[in-house]
Design a protein around this motif. Structure first.
Motif, short mmCIF file in Angstrom:
data_model
loop_
_atom_site.label_atom_id
_atom_site.label_comp_id
_atom_site.label_asym_id
_atom_site.label_seq_id
_atom_site.Cartn_x
_atom_site.Cartn_y
_atom_site.Cartn_z
N HIS A 1 12.55 -37.83 34.19
CA HIS A 1 12.52 -37.68 33.03
C HIS A 1 12.36 -39.36 32.26
CE1 HIS A 1 12.08 -33.18 34.01
NE2 HIS A 1 13.17 -33.71 34.25
N PHE A 2 12.31 -38.80 30.82
CA PHE A 2 12.27 -40.40 29.62
C PHE A 2 14.08 -40.14 29.79
CE2 PHE A 2 8.67 -38.83 28.35
CZ PHE A 2 7.75 -39.34 28.76
N LEU A 3 14.26 -41.42 30.08
CA LEU A 3 15.97 -41.37 30.28
C LEU A 3 16.88 -41.08 28.58
CD1 LEU A 3 16.24 -44.81 32.10
CD2 LEU A 3 16.67 -42.29 33.10
N ASN A 4 16.26 -40.97 27.95
CA ASN A 4 16.30 -41.40 26.37
C ASN A 4 15.66 -40.77 25.40
OD1 ASN A 4 15.70 -43.24 25.36
ND2 ASN A 4 16.93 -44.78 26.70
N CYS B 1 6.56 -42.80 23.87
CA CYS B 1 5.51 -42.30 24.79
C CYS B 1 4.97 -41.39 23.31
CB CYS B 1 6.27 -41.58 26.35
SG CYS B 1 4.61 -41.67 26.77
N GLY B 2 5.56 -40.46 22.63
CA GLY B 2 4.94 -39.50 21.77
C GLY B 2 4.53 -39.93 20.75
N LYS B 3 4.72 -40.68 20.48
CA LYS B 3 4.43 -41.71 19.39
C LYS B 3 2.58 -42.22 19.95
CE LYS B 3 7.61 -43.11 16.39
NZ LYS B 3 9.19 -44.59 15.89
N ILE B 4 2.50 -42.99 20.83
CA ILE B 4 1.44 -43.70 21.67
C ILE B 4 0.35 -42.52 21.90
CG2 ILE B 4 0.54 -44.71 23.44
CD1 ILE B 4 3.26 -45.67 24.70
N MET B 5 1.03 -40.86 22.08
CA MET B 5 -0.56 -40.58 22.52
C MET B 5 -0.80 -39.39 20.72
SD MET B 5 -0.43 -39.59 25.37
CE MET B 5 -0.13 -37.95 25.96
N ASN C 1 5.71 -50.72 25.60
CA ASN C 1 6.36 -50.30 24.04
C ASN C 1 7.68 -49.29 24.27
OD1 ASN C 1 4.49 -48.95 21.04
ND2 ASN C 1 3.05 -48.95 23.70
N GLY C 2 8.47 -50.24 25.59
CA GLY C 2 9.84 -50.35 25.63
C GLY C 2 10.29 -49.13 26.50
N VAL C 3 9.74 -47.77 27.70
CA VAL C 3 9.66 -47.01 27.76
C VAL C 3 9.76 -47.48 29.14
CG1 VAL C 3 8.96 -44.81 28.74
CG2 VAL C 3 8.00 -45.22 26.70
N HIS C 4 11.62 -47.30 29.00
CA HIS C 4 11.87 -47.36 30.58
C HIS C 4 11.40 -46.25 31.93
CE1 HIS C 4 15.35 -47.92 27.68
NE2 HIS C 4 15.78 -49.41 28.10
N LEU C 5 11.13 -47.33 32.31
CA LEU C 5 10.24 -46.55 33.53
C LEU C 5 11.51 -46.82 35.07
CD1 LEU C 5 6.85 -48.60 33.12
CD2 LEU C 5 8.14 -46.28 32.43
N SER D 1 -4.04 -40.17 26.22
CA SER D 1 -3.46 -40.35 27.69
C SER D 1 -2.82 -41.54 27.38
CB SER D 1 -4.79 -40.58 28.26
OG SER D 1 -5.18 -41.49 28.30
N VAL D 2 -2.09 -42.19 28.32
CA VAL D 2 -0.80 -43.54 28.15
C VAL D 2 -1.16 -43.96 29.25
CG1 VAL D 2 1.24 -42.01 28.65
CG2 VAL D 2 1.05 -44.39 27.40
N SER D 3 -1.54 -45.31 29.65
CA SER D 3 -1.22 -46.40 31.14
C SER D 3 0.43 -46.85 30.84
CB SER D 3 -1.80 -47.26 30.65
OG SER D 3 -2.00 -48.20 29.96
N TYR D 4 0.51 -47.22 32.53
CA TYR D 4 2.06 -46.90 32.71
C TYR D 4 1.99 -48.73 32.18
CZ TYR D 4 5.25 -49.69 36.30
OH TYR D 4 6.58 -49.94 36.45
N GLU D 5 1.10 -49.63 31.26
CA GLU D 5 1.76 -51.08 30.80
C GLU D 5 1.39 -50.44 29.84
OE1 GLU D 5 -1.55 -50.10 32.64
OE2 GLU D 5 -0.55 -51.48 34.16
N GLU D 6 0.81 -49.64 28.68
CA GLU D 6 1.33 -48.81 26.89
C GLU D 6 2.75 -48.12 27.63
OE1 GLU D 6 -2.44 -47.31 25.10
OE2 GLU D 6 -1.53 -46.17 27.48
#
Length: 105
Positions: free
Chosen positions: A67-70, A77-81, A101-105, A92-97
């Motif tokens: 899940h998303f951490l925060n 991620c929603g903004k990318i989509m 965009n600062g998403v904690h993976l 769709s969204v890639s790992y790189e995107e």
């Protein structure tokens, strides 16, 4: 005479295409993103009007189910989509995107 008819047809086609673009643009502004909290993190939904068209409770494009951490990560991620949807691209969204965009993976 033929040239006038052809010119009128071209003008009508341009007018029809222009009207369709205006309608599509107005519909595109009808998207909204809402985040939601779940037991182990965050997710997001994208609505078009009152209809959910995407509900994402896990981070896409990674190997594990996580899940998303925060809330900010879910929203990013929603903004990318959403950007892709409004540009009429595949949502769709890639790992790189996600990384960019600062998403904690």
């Amino acid at each position: 005479m033929k040239h006038k008819i052809i010119a009128m047809v071209v003008v009508l086609l341009v007018l029809v295409v222009s009207i369709k673009l205006v309608v599509a643009t107005k519909n595109d502004t009808n998207y909204t993103i809402k985040t939601f909290q779940i037991e182990k993190g965050w997710g997001y939904s994208i609505f078009k009007g009152n209809n959910i068209i995407i509900r994402q409770g896990e981070i896409p494009s990674i190997k594990e189910r996580k899940h998303f951490l925060n809330e900010e990560d879910a929203l990013n991620c929603g903004k990318i989509m959403l950007k892709k949807l409004t540009e009429h691209r595949l949502p769709s969204v890639s790992y790189e995107e996600l990384e960019q965009n600062g998403v904690h993976l």
